[in-house]
Design a protein around this motif. Sequence first.
Motif, PDB file in Angstrom:
ATOM      1  N   VAL A  51     106.833  53.436 -77.056  1.00 16.18           N
ATOM      2  CA  VAL A  51     105.826  52.704 -76.268  1.00 16.18           C
ATOM      3  C   VAL A  51     106.233  52.673 -74.801  1.00 16.18           C
ATOM      4  O   VAL A  51     105.403  52.903 -73.910  1.00 16.18           O
ATOM      5  N   CYS A  52     107.502  52.385 -74.537  1.00 15.26           N
ATOM      6  CA  CYS A  52     107.981  52.351 -73.153  1.00 15.26           C
ATOM      7  C   CYS A  52     107.844  53.727 -72.499  1.00 15.26           C
ATOM      8  O   CYS A  52     107.450  53.832 -71.325  1.00 15.26           O
ATOM      9  N   SER A  53     108.145  54.775 -73.243  1.00 15.83           N
ATOM     10  CA  SER A  53     108.054  56.129 -72.704  1.00 15.83           C
ATOM     11  C   SER A  53     106.629  56.453 -72.283  1.00 15.83           C
ATOM     12  O   SER A  53     106.380  56.983 -71.185  1.00 15.83           O
ATOM     13  N   ILE A  54     105.662  56.144 -73.136  1.00 16.95           N
ATOM     14  CA  ILE A  54     104.268  56.412 -72.812  1.00 16.95           C
ATOM     15  C   ILE A  54     103.815  55.573 -71.621  1.00 16.95           C
ATOM     16  O   ILE A  54     103.077  56.048 -70.745  1.00 16.95           O
ATOM     17  N   MET A 110     112.577  56.535 -62.882  1.00 20.07           N
ATOM     18  CA  MET A 110     113.808  55.808 -63.173  1.00 20.07           C
ATOM     19  C   MET A 110     113.757  55.146 -64.555  1.00 20.07           C
ATOM     20  O   MET A 110     114.704  55.260 -65.355  1.00 20.07           O
ATOM     21  N   MET A 111     112.630  54.493 -64.851  1.00 20.47           N
ATOM     22  CA  MET A 111     112.525  53.775 -66.109  1.00 20.47           C
ATOM     23  C   MET A 111     112.416  54.719 -67.305  1.00 20.47           C
ATOM     24  O   MET A 111     112.927  54.412 -68.386  1.00 20.47           O
ATOM     25  N   LEU A 112     111.766  55.877 -67.120  1.00 15.89           N
ATOM     26  CA  LEU A 112     111.694  56.836 -68.230  1.00 15.89           C
ATOM     27  C   LEU A 112     113.075  57.390 -68.540  1.00 15.89           C
ATOM     28  O   LEU A 112     113.420  57.592 -69.714  1.00 15.89           O
ATOM     29  N   GLY A 113     113.866  57.619 -67.507  1.00 10.13           N
ATOM     30  CA  GLY A 113     115.227  58.091 -67.731  1.00 10.13           C
ATOM     31  C   GLY A 113     116.055  57.092 -68.516  1.00 10.13           C
ATOM     32  O   GLY A 113     116.821  57.458 -69.412  1.00 10.13           O
ATOM     33  N   LEU A 114     115.890  55.805 -68.184  1.00 10.29           N
ATOM     34  CA  LEU A 114     116.632  54.764 -68.889  1.00 10.29           C
ATOM     35  C   LEU A 114     116.106  54.538 -70.302  1.00 10.29           C
ATOM     36  O   LEU A 114     116.879  54.258 -71.222  1.00 10.29           O
ATOM     37  N   ALA A 116     114.142  56.780 -72.290  1.00 15.26           N
ATOM     38  CA  ALA A 116     114.148  57.946 -73.189  1.00 15.26           C
ATOM     39  C   ALA A 116     115.364  58.826 -72.904  1.00 15.26           C
ATOM     40  O   ALA A 116     116.402  58.710 -73.542  1.00 15.26           O
ATOM     41  N   ASN A 117     115.241  59.720 -71.933  1.00 20.59           N
ATOM     42  CA  ASN A 117     116.360  60.584 -71.544  1.00 20.59           C
ATOM     43  C   ASN A 117     116.072  61.135 -70.158  1.00 20.59           C
ATOM     44  O   ASN A 117     114.924  61.143 -69.694  1.00 20.59           O
ATOM     45  N   TRP A 118     117.097  61.633 -69.504  1.00 15.73           N
ATOM     46  CA  TRP A 118     116.951  62.053 -68.113  1.00 15.73           C
ATOM     47  C   TRP A 118     116.288  63.408 -67.977  1.00 15.73           C
ATOM     48  O   TRP A 118     115.771  63.747 -66.898  1.00 15.73           O
ATOM     49  N   PHE A 119     116.296  64.204 -69.031  1.00 14.14           N
ATOM     50  CA  PHE A 119     115.549  65.469 -68.971  1.00 14.14           C
ATOM     51  C   PHE A 119     114.054  65.175 -68.864  1.00 14.14           C
ATOM     52  O   PHE A 119     113.352  65.766 -68.037  1.00 14.14           O
ATOM     53  N   ALA A 120     113.567  64.260 -69.698  1.00 15.47           N
ATOM     54  CA  ALA A 120     112.156  63.886 -69.644  1.00 15.47           C
ATOM     55  C   ALA A 120     111.821  63.257 -68.292  1.00 15.47           C
ATOM     56  O   ALA A 120     110.744  63.505 -67.724  1.00 15.47           O
ATOM     57  N   ALA A 121     112.728  62.448 -67.754  1.00 16.30           N
ATOM     58  CA  ALA A 121     112.503  61.809 -66.458  1.00 16.30           C
ATOM     59  C   ALA A 121     112.423  62.844 -65.341  1.00 16.30           C
ATOM     60  O   ALA A 121     111.559  62.755 -64.451  1.00 16.30           O
ATOM     61  N   ALA A 122     113.304  63.838 -65.380  1.00 15.96           N
ATOM     62  CA  ALA A 122     113.267  64.897 -64.368  1.00 15.96           C
ATOM     63  C   ALA A 122     111.981  65.705 -64.484  1.00 15.96           C
ATOM     64  O   ALA A 122     111.396  66.119 -63.474  1.00 15.96           O
ATOM     65  N   PHE A 123     111.534  65.916 -65.711  1.00 18.96           N
ATOM     66  CA  PHE A 123     110.287  66.630 -65.958  1.00 18.96           C
ATOM     67  C   PHE A 123     109.114  65.847 -65.369  1.00 18.96           C
ATOM     68  O   PHE A 123     108.207  66.411 -64.742  1.00 18.96           O
ATOM     69  N   LEU A 124     109.124  64.532 -65.543  1.00 23.30           N
ATOM     70  CA  LEU A 124     108.075  63.689 -64.972  1.00 23.30           C
ATOM     71  C   LEU A 124     108.109  63.744 -63.450  1.00 23.30           C
ATOM     72  O   LEU A 124     107.057  63.839 -62.802  1.00 23.30           O
ATOM     73  N   ALA A 125     109.299  63.681 -62.864  1.00 24.09           N
ATOM     74  CA  ALA A 125     109.432  63.752 -61.409  1.00 24.09           C
ATOM     75  C   ALA A 125     108.878  65.072 -60.884  1.00 24.09           C
ATOM     76  O   ALA A 125     108.161  65.116 -59.872  1.00 24.09           O
ATOM     77  N   ILE A 160     106.200  66.562 -71.682  1.00 21.66           N
ATOM     78  CA  ILE A 160     107.056  65.418 -71.346  1.00 21.66           C
ATOM     79  C   ILE A 160     107.187  64.501 -72.554  1.00 21.66           C
ATOM     80  O   ILE A 160     108.282  64.005 -72.858  1.00 21.66           O
ATOM     81  N   GLY A 161     106.065  64.258 -73.258  1.00 22.63           N
ATOM     82  CA  GLY A 161     106.120  63.445 -74.464  1.00 22.63           C
ATOM     83  C   GLY A 161     107.056  64.047 -75.498  1.00 22.63           C
ATOM     84  O   GLY A 161     107.877  63.331 -76.110  1.00 22.63           O
ATOM     85  N   TRP A 162     106.959  65.349 -75.700  1.00 16.76           N
ATOM     86  CA  TRP A 162     107.845  66.056 -76.641  1.00 16.76           C
ATOM     87  C   TRP A 162     109.297  65.922 -76.188  1.00 16.76           C
ATOM     88  O   TRP A 162     110.198  65.679 -77.010  1.00 16.76           O
ATOM     89  N   ALA A 163     109.523  66.053 -74.875  1.00 20.95           N
ATOM     90  CA  ALA A 163     110.882  65.957 -74.345  1.00 20.95           C
ATOM     91  C   ALA A 163     111.448  64.550 -74.503  1.00 20.95           C
ATOM     92  O   ALA A 163     112.666  64.383 -74.677  1.00 20.95           O
ATOM     93  N   CYS A 164     110.597  63.530 -74.453  1.00 23.86           N
ATOM     94  CA  CYS A 164     111.073  62.155 -74.671  1.00 23.86           C
ATOM     95  C   CYS A 164     111.702  62.020 -76.051  1.00 23.86           C
ATOM     96  O   CYS A 164     112.697  61.319 -76.237  1.00 23.86           O
ATOM     97  N   ALA A 165     111.104  62.699 -77.030  1.00 23.26           N
ATOM     98  CA  ALA A 165     111.596  62.599 -78.405  1.00 23.26           C
ATOM     99  C   ALA A 165     112.752  63.543 -78.690  1.00 23.26           C
ATOM    100  O   ALA A 165     113.701  63.179 -79.386  1.00 23.26           O
ATOM    101  N   THR A 166     112.672  64.767 -78.148  1.00 24.01           N
ATOM    102  CA  THR A 166     113.640  65.793 -78.520  1.00 24.01           C
ATOM    103  C   THR A 166     114.680  66.081 -77.452  1.00 24.01           C
ATOM    104  O   THR A 166     115.728  66.655 -77.754  1.00 24.01           O
TER     105      THR A 166
END
Length: 305
Positions: A51-54, A110-114, A116-125, A160-166
């Motif tokens: 939920v936080c990731s989305i 910043m919050m997505l990195g914290l 989920a993971n920083w790969f997904a956060a970098a992808f979002l950036a 990005i959603g896929w990256a949050c999980a994997t």
Amino acid sequence: MSDIRAYDARPEAEFGDYVALLKPRVMSLVVFTAFVGLAVAPVHLNPFVAVCSILFIALGGGASGALNMWYESDIDAVMRRTARRPIPSGRVSRGEALGVGLFLAGLSVMMLGLAANWFAAAFLAFTIFFYAVVYTIWLKRSTPQNIVIGGAAGAFPPMIGWACATGGISTESLLMFALVFFWTPPHFWALALFMKDDYSKAGVPMLTVTHGRAATRRHILAYTLVLAPFALWLGLTSVGGPIYMAVAVVMNALFIAGGWRILHRSEDAAVADGYKAERSFFKLSLYYTFLHFAALLVQHVAGGM
């Protein structure tokens, strides 16, 4: 004194005006495709983290929308369908829109990195940068291929959603990207067919303005033909199945038929009936992506059951 009078004369902004800066209708597609990308991934994610990731992906999409409105306020002011947006209508200043966009961009990454993971956060950036800088500032006013290349920004959310999980990328997420990427040009070009005057007046080199409506019709059909194999290929991966394939076959047949019908219409016939076929194709395109991703979600739930 004149500055004070000008400020006093400006309509007072309401909460809804700041929400409108985030392009909520566009954000809804971003949120949905990102959610599906996360949900169908082969890694179970804690529901709270999901939920936080989305939520943070949605904020990132909103940041992109605010930055887009900040830079394009001059274009929005001369186009009928955008003239009532918060900045051209005077309810929100360009500086406020820029501040909202930059703040939400930093917060969401910043919050997505914290969460989920920083790969997904970098992808979002990267996605925010791509939409705000590569598409909005560079491509939009410089090339008729603006929507083709720039469409990648709207195609990244399921990845990005896929990256949050994997924590990574896969064939499935790349095909979800391709589904949105190749859908975007015919979707927007269909709109441009009956909104050409707006783009011409605003000086935006949309394909209808630079190459004419006949060339745009050919491009629409070409992209529907390119899109269909990717949509069907996705059904053959681990996230596909009979439910998804049934939807994909029907929707792509309708999409290709619509593109074919548009191609063989004369401009005189289109003008005479108010671009009825073009408007119908545009409406169909609104359902196209939603139904494909909804079918992926239903397929995933059915597979789990």
